[in-house]
Design a protein around this motif. Structure first.
Motif, PDB file in Angstrom:
ATOM      1  N   THR A   1       3.676   8.639  -9.121  1.00  0.00           N
ATOM      2  CA  THR A   1       2.560   8.507  -8.106  1.00  0.00           C
ATOM      3  C   THR A   1       1.434   7.837  -8.881  1.00  0.00           C
ATOM      4  O   THR A   1       0.626   7.143  -7.973  1.00  0.00           O
ATOM      5  N   ARG A   2       1.147   7.958  -9.961  1.00  0.00           N
ATOM      6  CA  ARG A   2      -0.091   7.440 -10.700  1.00  0.00           C
ATOM      7  C   ARG A   2       0.217   5.683 -10.726  1.00  0.00           C
ATOM      8  O   ARG A   2      -0.738   5.077 -10.258  1.00  0.00           O
ATOM      9  N   MET A   3       1.377   5.394 -11.175  1.00  0.00           N
ATOM     10  CA  MET A   3       1.600   4.164 -11.118  1.00  0.00           C
ATOM     11  C   MET A   3       1.796   3.470  -9.678  1.00  0.00           C
ATOM     12  O   MET A   3       1.431   2.375  -9.497  1.00  0.00           O
ATOM     13  N   GLY A   4       2.017   4.256  -8.752  1.00  0.00           N
ATOM     14  CA  GLY A   4       1.930   3.572  -7.354  1.00  0.00           C
ATOM     15  C   GLY A   4       0.514   3.483  -6.884  1.00  0.00           C
ATOM     16  O   GLY A   4       0.434   2.546  -6.149  1.00  0.00           O
ATOM     17  N   LEU A   5      -0.102   4.664  -7.109  1.00  0.00           N
ATOM     18  CA  LEU A   5      -1.728   4.279  -6.846  1.00  0.00           C
ATOM     19  C   LEU A   5      -2.475   3.202  -7.460  1.00  0.00           C
ATOM     20  O   LEU A   5      -2.918   2.284  -6.594  1.00  0.00           O
ATOM     21  N   TRP A   6      -2.144   2.691  -8.509  1.00  0.00           N
ATOM     22  CA  TRP A   6      -2.473   1.608  -9.235  1.00  0.00           C
ATOM     23  C   TRP A   6      -1.782   0.174  -8.827  1.00  0.00           C
ATOM     24  O   TRP A   6      -2.558  -0.536  -8.547  1.00  0.00           O
ATOM     25  N   GLY A   7      -0.432   0.566  -8.463  1.00  0.00           N
ATOM     26  CA  GLY A   7       0.095  -0.748  -7.975  1.00  0.00           C
ATOM     27  C   GLY A   7      -0.329  -0.910  -6.637  1.00  0.00           C
ATOM     28  O   GLY A   7      -0.577  -2.064  -5.983  1.00  0.00           O
ATOM     29  N   ALA A   8      -0.886  -0.047  -5.752  1.00  0.00           N
ATOM     30  CA  ALA A   8      -1.357  -0.261  -4.564  1.00  0.00           C
ATOM     31  C   ALA A   8      -2.663  -0.976  -4.493  1.00  0.00           C
ATOM     32  O   ALA A   8      -2.894  -1.766  -3.652  1.00  0.00           O
TER      33      ALA A   8
ATOM     34  N   ILE B   1       0.681  -1.360  -0.029  1.00  0.00           N
ATOM     35  CA  ILE B   1      -0.111  -0.082  -0.016  1.00  0.00           C
ATOM     36  C   ILE B   1       0.938   1.078  -0.207  1.00  0.00           C
ATOM     37  O   ILE B   1       0.338   2.301  -0.314  1.00  0.00           O
ATOM     38  N   SER B   2       2.208   1.171   0.392  1.00  0.00           N
ATOM     39  CA  SER B   2       3.126   2.163   0.334  1.00  0.00           C
ATOM     40  C   SER B   2       3.673   2.713  -1.155  1.00  0.00           C
ATOM     41  O   SER B   2       4.475   3.415  -1.182  1.00  0.00           O
ATOM     42  N   ARG B   3       3.186   1.791  -2.037  1.00  0.00           N
ATOM     43  CA  ARG B   3       3.474   1.981  -3.577  1.00  0.00           C
ATOM     44  C   ARG B   3       3.552   3.455  -3.940  1.00  0.00           C
ATOM     45  O   ARG B   3       4.524   4.008  -4.634  1.00  0.00           O
TER      46      ARG B   3
ATOM     47  N   PHE C   1     -11.385  -0.316 -10.930  1.00  0.00           N
ATOM     48  CA  PHE C   1     -11.333  -1.212 -11.918  1.00  0.00           C
ATOM     49  C   PHE C   1     -10.111  -2.029 -11.691  1.00  0.00           C
ATOM     50  O   PHE C   1     -10.079  -3.465 -11.611  1.00  0.00           O
ATOM     51  N   VAL C   2      -8.939  -1.652 -11.525  1.00  0.00           N
ATOM     52  CA  VAL C   2      -7.547  -2.675 -11.031  1.00  0.00           C
ATOM     53  C   VAL C   2      -7.940  -3.417  -9.727  1.00  0.00           C
ATOM     54  O   VAL C   2      -7.695  -4.715  -9.937  1.00  0.00           O
ATOM     55  N   PHE C   3      -8.740  -2.746  -8.757  1.00  0.00           N
ATOM     56  CA  PHE C   3      -8.630  -3.414  -7.679  1.00  0.00           C
ATOM     57  C   PHE C   3      -9.699  -4.697  -7.685  1.00  0.00           C
ATOM     58  O   PHE C   3      -9.409  -5.936  -7.358  1.00  0.00           O
ATOM     59  N   LEU C   4     -10.847  -4.368  -8.685  1.00  0.00           N
ATOM     60  CA  LEU C   4     -11.942  -5.455  -8.678  1.00  0.00           C
ATOM     61  C   LEU C   4     -11.297  -6.564  -9.624  1.00  0.00           C
ATOM     62  O   LEU C   4     -11.355  -8.042  -9.375  1.00  0.00           O
TER      63      LEU C   4
ATOM     64  N   GLY D   1       7.541  -3.228  -3.681  1.00  0.00           N
ATOM     65  CA  GLY D   1       6.959  -1.890  -3.901  1.00  0.00           C
ATOM     66  C   GLY D   1       8.016  -0.922  -4.465  1.00  0.00           C
ATOM     67  O   GLY D   1       7.448  -0.291  -5.262  1.00  0.00           O
ATOM     68  N   ALA D   2       9.267  -0.894  -3.866  1.00  0.00           N
ATOM     69  CA  ALA D   2      10.044   0.027  -4.338  1.00  0.00           C
ATOM     70  C   ALA D   2      10.661  -0.087  -5.557  1.00  0.00           C
ATOM     71  O   ALA D   2      10.752   0.805  -6.417  1.00  0.00           O
ATOM     72  N   SER D   3      11.160  -1.531  -5.957  1.00  0.00           N
ATOM     73  CA  SER D   3      11.670  -1.656  -7.121  1.00  0.00           C
ATOM     74  C   SER D   3      10.454  -1.490  -8.455  1.00  0.00           C
ATOM     75  O   SER D   3      10.574  -1.022  -9.344  1.00  0.00           O
ATOM     76  N   GLY D   4       9.471  -2.307  -8.267  1.00  0.00           N
ATOM     77  CA  GLY D   4       8.337  -2.438  -9.117  1.00  0.00           C
ATOM     78  C   GLY D   4       7.872  -1.151  -9.474  1.00  0.00           C
ATOM     79  O   GLY D   4       7.672  -0.818 -10.840  1.00  0.00           O
ATOM     80  N   THR D   5       7.467  -0.345  -8.679  1.00  0.00           N
ATOM     81  CA  THR D   5       6.780   1.012  -8.782  1.00  0.00           C
ATOM     82  C   THR D   5       7.733   2.000  -9.520  1.00  0.00           C
ATOM     83  O   THR D   5       7.675   2.468 -10.385  1.00  0.00           O
ATOM     84  N   SER D   6       8.999   1.931  -9.007  1.00  0.00           N
ATOM     85  CA  SER D   6      10.022   2.818  -9.716  1.00  0.00           C
ATOM     86  C   SER D   6      10.289   2.460 -11.129  1.00  0.00           C
ATOM     87  O   SER D   6      10.532   3.401 -11.964  1.00  0.00           O
ATOM     88  N   LEU D   7      10.554   1.183 -11.486  1.00  0.00           N
ATOM     89  CA  LEU D   7      10.673   0.676 -12.613  1.00  0.00           C
ATOM     90  C   LEU D   7       9.553   1.098 -13.530  1.00  0.00           C
ATOM     91  O   LEU D   7       9.906   1.587 -14.655  1.00  0.00           O
ATOM     92  N   LEU D   8       8.239   0.891 -13.026  1.00  0.00           N
ATOM     93  CA  LEU D   8       7.125   0.952 -14.214  1.00  0.00           C
ATOM     94  C   LEU D   8       6.919   2.886 -14.529  1.00  0.00           C
ATOM     95  O   LEU D   8       6.650   3.155 -15.480  1.00  0.00           O
TER      96      LEU D   8
END
Length: 434
Positions: free
Chosen positions: A354-361, A56-58, A229-232, A119-126
């Motif tokens: 931040t957007r990618m982090g929100l969707w990643g979270a 959730i920290s993404r 949508f991502v959550f569902l 969270g740290a690696s995946g979000t920063s990569l995207l």
């Protein structure tokens, strides 16, 4: 200056390394706890939910990479924590055989490290991909990086499954150590010099508080609707993650190696599904991303119903049904990721992370909830019925979620077709060419 095709492929190697570690914790170690150690499925479900919950920290990791001017350090730092967590998780499984308390303590710490690392690696990569990739290349970039991740998952699952028979704790630790160390070294080499030439984020972005930056993104209608949508859809996607291998072991008497290879076959199907969408949608402009998302969701629902039904028919049909599930999962996933990459660059600039982090979270919360719910439901249903019907009911429930996701995608996603990118010119343009 933007990323060349070679740089995109190099960053895909990081996704491959990330997937190779995560698949050990969600498939092999999970199965060992449930079958070999005879622990309730909800235990690994809770551990995996912990690692997803920490993600959730993404949004914060994405915001930090937006404002820090160097995403590579977050990628590599996250991979180091992920590798340490994967190794510690293997020690936790071994310790569970002698001391439940010691093993559980090690496992909790391990899965917490895994959550922080992913969270740290995946979000920063995207975020790096979304920021530095030309808009016309983003769907193709999503396909390339995720195909490589699925290839890493499938190959790792297959090789580990073959090497793990006959199972022994010492062999498990040896295999996991090789995978984790190799993943970090590959990530280091893949990211070396890729950011050279990219301009850092403006200094004014550093002074904006994280909550204010996140609130800006949440106020964007497209970003908010896509988050839901991502959550569902991810709830549906991940419900089977923790129960497919135990299902194969308990109902069909698969060995640890055989069930791990089944997981590898499923991810091989995911690879085929992603490749099909990449070639047909990105290469030939056949179908909109929304159409592929809907088709993938409905096909996944049908495959899950088939997997649940064959519990009474025999193992011969389990493999093709599982591969079919992987193919439709891949179709859905790569189309959704392509849409995510495109949407990340819309709205206020310098907020891709931040957007990618929100969707990643949203994905992480859904994955943890879905995986835990699937495992817990199986445990509850098995109290009153045989394993086959219990698993079948959960698979049917997951199919219903996929149908709901398909309906939602048809309403909120745009029906524009993918613009075909120009032919790759590897090594002659953009940053990261060495």
């Amino acid at each position: 200056m933007t990323l060349s095709w070679l740089s995109i492929v190099r960053l895909g190697l990081v996704q491959m390394a990330l997937g190779s570690i995560v698949v050990l914790t969600t498939s092999t170690l999970n199965r060992l706890m449930v079958v070999e150690l005879a622990l309730p499925a909800v235990l690994p479900g809770l551990l995996v939910a912990l690692h997803y919950g920490i993600q959730i920290s993404r949004p914060n990791w994405g915001f930090l990479s937006d404002t820090g001017g160097n995403r590579t350090r977050w990628i590599l730092g996250g991979m180091a924590m992920l590798g340490a967590g994967g190794m510690l998780a293997a020690f936790g499984v071994v310790a569970l055989e002698d001391s439940f308390e010691m093993g559980l303590g090690l496992s909790v710490l391990a899965y917490a490290l895994i959550g922080v690392g992913v969270g740290a690696s995946g979000t920063s990569l995207l975020a790096l991909l979304a920021t530095a990739t030309e808009p016309r290349r983003r769907p193709a970039a999503a396909m390339i990086t995720w195909l490589m991740m699925i290839a890493g998952i499938a190959v790792t699952a297959g090789l580990v499954g073959a090497a793990l028979d006959p199972y022994s704790p010492a062999l498990l630790l040896e295999i996991v150590a090789v995978v984790c160390l190799g993943a970090f070294v590959l990530s280091f080499l893949a990211t070396w010099g890729v950011e050279r030439g990219l301009a850092p984020a403006p200094a004014t972005e550093k002074r904006m508080p994280f909550r204010e930056g996140l609130a800006e993104i949440w106020s964007e209608p497209k970003a908010r609707a896509f988050t839901i949508f991502v959550f569902l859809s991810m709830c549906a996607y991940f419900m089977q993650e923790l129960i497919l291998e135990p299902y194969a072991g308990l109902v069909f008497d698969f060995t640890p190696g055989q069930s791990t290879q089944l997981s590898g076959a499923q991810n091989g199907g995911v690879f085929v599904g992603m490749l099909a969408v990449g070639i047909l949608a990105t290469g030939f402009g056949i179908g909109a991303l929304r159409d592929w998302v809907v088709a993938g969701c409905l096909g996944s629902a049908a495959a899950l119903l088939a997997i649940g039904a064959i519990g009474q028919l025999g193992a011969a049909l389990l493999l093709p049904a599982t591969i079919a599930l992987g193919v439709f999962n891949g179709m859905f996933a790569v189309a959704a990721i392509g849409s995510m990459m495109a949407l990340a660059g819309e709205g206020r600039s310098a907020r891709e992370g931040t957007r990618m982090g929100l969707w990643g979270a949203a994905q992480a919360i859904a994955a943890g909830f879905g995986g835990l719910a699937g495992a817990a439901l199986v445990d509850l249903l098995r109290l009153g019925m045989e394993a086959g019907p219990a698993f079948g009911i959960v698979f049917a429930g997951e199919a219903c979620l996929f149908v709901g996701a398909a309906i939602m995608a048809s309403r909120i996603m745009e029906g524009r077709k993918v613009t075909r990118p120009r032919a790759p010119n590897i090594g002659t343009e953009g940053v990261g060419d060495v």
